[in-house]
Design a protein around this motif. Sequence first.
Motif, PDB file in Angstrom:
ATOM      1  N   GLY A 105     -54.920   1.630  73.535  1.00  0.00           N
ATOM      2  CA  GLY A 105     -54.256   1.108  72.346  1.00  0.00           C
ATOM      3  C   GLY A 105     -54.200  -0.393  72.218  1.00  0.00           C
ATOM      4  N   ALA A 106     -54.794  -1.132  73.156  1.00  0.00           N
ATOM      5  CA  ALA A 106     -54.786  -2.586  73.044  1.00  0.00           C
ATOM      6  C   ALA A 106     -55.497  -3.007  71.752  1.00  0.00           C
ATOM      7  N   ALA A 107     -54.878  -3.921  71.021  1.00  0.00           N
ATOM      8  CA  ALA A 107     -55.483  -4.383  69.770  1.00  0.00           C
ATOM      9  C   ALA A 107     -56.647  -5.321  70.026  1.00  0.00           C
ATOM     10  N   GLN A 108     -56.591  -6.045  71.141  1.00  0.00           N
ATOM     11  CA  GLN A 108     -57.659  -6.965  71.510  1.00  0.00           C
ATOM     12  C   GLN A 108     -57.767  -6.992  73.024  1.00  0.00           C
ATOM     13  N   VAL A 109     -58.984  -6.900  73.515  1.00  0.00           N
ATOM     14  CA  VAL A 109     -59.259  -6.994  74.952  1.00  0.00           C
ATOM     15  C   VAL A 109     -60.289  -8.089  75.158  1.00  0.00           C
ATOM     16  N   THR A 110     -59.977  -9.017  76.036  1.00  0.00           N
ATOM     17  CA  THR A 110     -60.920 -10.068  76.398  1.00  0.00           C
ATOM     18  C   THR A 110     -61.284  -9.897  77.869  1.00  0.00           C
ATOM     19  N   GLY A 111     -62.527  -9.549  78.135  1.00  0.00           N
ATOM     20  CA  GLY A 111     -62.998  -9.411  79.500  1.00  0.00           C
ATOM     21  C   GLY A 111     -63.597 -10.721  79.980  1.00  0.00           C
ATOM     22  N   VAL A 112     -63.254 -11.108  81.199  1.00  0.00           N
ATOM     23  CA  VAL A 112     -63.740 -12.360  81.782  1.00  0.00           C
ATOM     24  C   VAL A 112     -64.449 -12.055  83.086  1.00  0.00           C
ATOM     25  N   ASP A 113     -65.647 -12.591  83.248  1.00  0.00           N
ATOM     26  CA  ASP A 113     -66.363 -12.453  84.522  1.00  0.00           C
ATOM     27  C   ASP A 113     -67.259 -13.664  84.711  1.00  0.00           C
ATOM     28  N   PHE A 114     -67.586 -13.939  85.980  1.00  0.00           N
ATOM     29  CA  PHE A 114     -68.403 -15.127  86.270  1.00  0.00           C
ATOM     30  C   PHE A 114     -69.890 -14.825  86.321  1.00  0.00           C
ATOM     31  N   SER A 115     -70.258 -13.551  86.164  1.00  0.00           N
ATOM     32  CA  SER A 115     -71.648 -13.132  86.282  1.00  0.00           C
ATOM     33  C   SER A 115     -72.227 -12.757  84.919  1.00  0.00           C
ATOM     34  N   ASP A 116     -73.329 -13.395  84.544  1.00  0.00           N
ATOM     35  CA  ASP A 116     -74.000 -13.046  83.290  1.00  0.00           C
ATOM     36  C   ASP A 116     -74.500 -11.605  83.326  1.00  0.00           C
ATOM     37  N   GLU A 117     -74.936 -11.139  84.489  1.00  0.00           N
ATOM     38  CA  GLU A 117     -75.437  -9.764  84.605  1.00  0.00           C
ATOM     39  C   GLU A 117     -74.315  -8.756  84.374  1.00  0.00           C
ATOM     40  N   MET A 118     -73.151  -9.008  84.985  1.00  0.00           N
ATOM     41  CA  MET A 118     -72.013  -8.122  84.775  1.00  0.00           C
ATOM     42  C   MET A 118     -71.612  -8.101  83.304  1.00  0.00           C
ATOM     43  N   LEU A 119     -71.592  -9.268  82.684  1.00  0.00           N
ATOM     44  CA  LEU A 119     -71.193  -9.354  81.279  1.00  0.00           C
ATOM     45  C   LEU A 119     -72.183  -8.635  80.370  1.00  0.00           C
ATOM     46  N   GLN A 120     -73.436  -8.700  80.693  1.00  0.00           N
ATOM     47  CA  GLN A 120     -74.423  -7.984  79.899  1.00  0.00           C
ATOM     48  C   GLN A 120     -74.180  -6.483  79.966  1.00  0.00           C
ATOM     49  N   ALA A 121     -73.890  -5.994  81.169  1.00  0.00           N
ATOM     50  CA  ALA A 121     -73.584  -4.570  81.328  1.00  0.00           C
ATOM     51  C   ALA A 121     -72.294  -4.204  80.601  1.00  0.00           C
ATOM     52  N   ALA A 122     -71.306  -5.088  80.660  1.00  0.00           N
ATOM     53  CA  ALA A 122     -70.015  -4.821  80.020  1.00  0.00           C
ATOM     54  C   ALA A 122     -70.156  -4.726  78.502  1.00  0.00           C
TER      55      ALA A 122
END
Length: 257
Positions: free
Chosen positions: A56-73
């Motif tokens: 139910g979160a209205a906004q989720v901001t995911g933070v990671d230091f890896s471009d590869e992880m972020l691409q998968a996310a």
Amino acid sequence: MPIDFHAEKNRNTYAERDASAAWGDLLRGLISLEGQHVVDIGCGGGIYSKALADLGAAQVTGVDFSDEMLQAARKKCAGYPQVQFVKGHALATGLTSGQADVVLERALTHHLPPSDLGACFAEAKRILKPGGVLLVQNRTPEDCLLAGSETHVRGYFFEKFPRLRDKEVGRRHDALTMEAALREAGFQDISVQQVWETRRVYASAEELRADLLARTGRSILHELDDEELADLVDYIVDKLPPQEIAEQDRWTIWSAK
């Protein structure tokens, strides 16, 4: 060799499953996320960012230091317009101060030395609104050293290879260290609880075998070479029933305001 979070071959290792329904029930018991802005620091492949949106979160901001992880996310959360991802570090997210209602740091703190815990939690406090809540989920040494069983498969890692036990315990922070760092960062009303979380349900021991051999979402297994890993998997599968296996891990959760 330790896992390389920046390697393309490891891009999906933290994206190829979903958070269990029991984890969602657990969070509902801790806090209501309805209409909230939640920041998921150390989001990896977006498994829990997606779950936060489902809660139910209205906004989720995911933070990671890896471009590869972020691409998968981003791929994991396709179709979730309320979820966005940014590159940043646990000690310097790059996010605006006072924007989040809730910060989640799941399976993050064991990647940090004790000297960085205070700075990590101070950064979470900086981006939280007044009265906001920080949720930290990780394993203490006590969580890690529980014996192996049909449900607690991880315990067999350390039974077979004691050096993995030493590595695991060496990178985990005990409950007193965690609480002291939270208070140092300015958090109050700290509560602590131990929980069992279902990691994944496997249709058979052979399905588990394939997951272990791929080292999926298990950074500790990158400490083994391929031959050692094969020996470990044979050791584990010999101890388990051939039918469905519901794998669980014991975690500690700190909730701080």
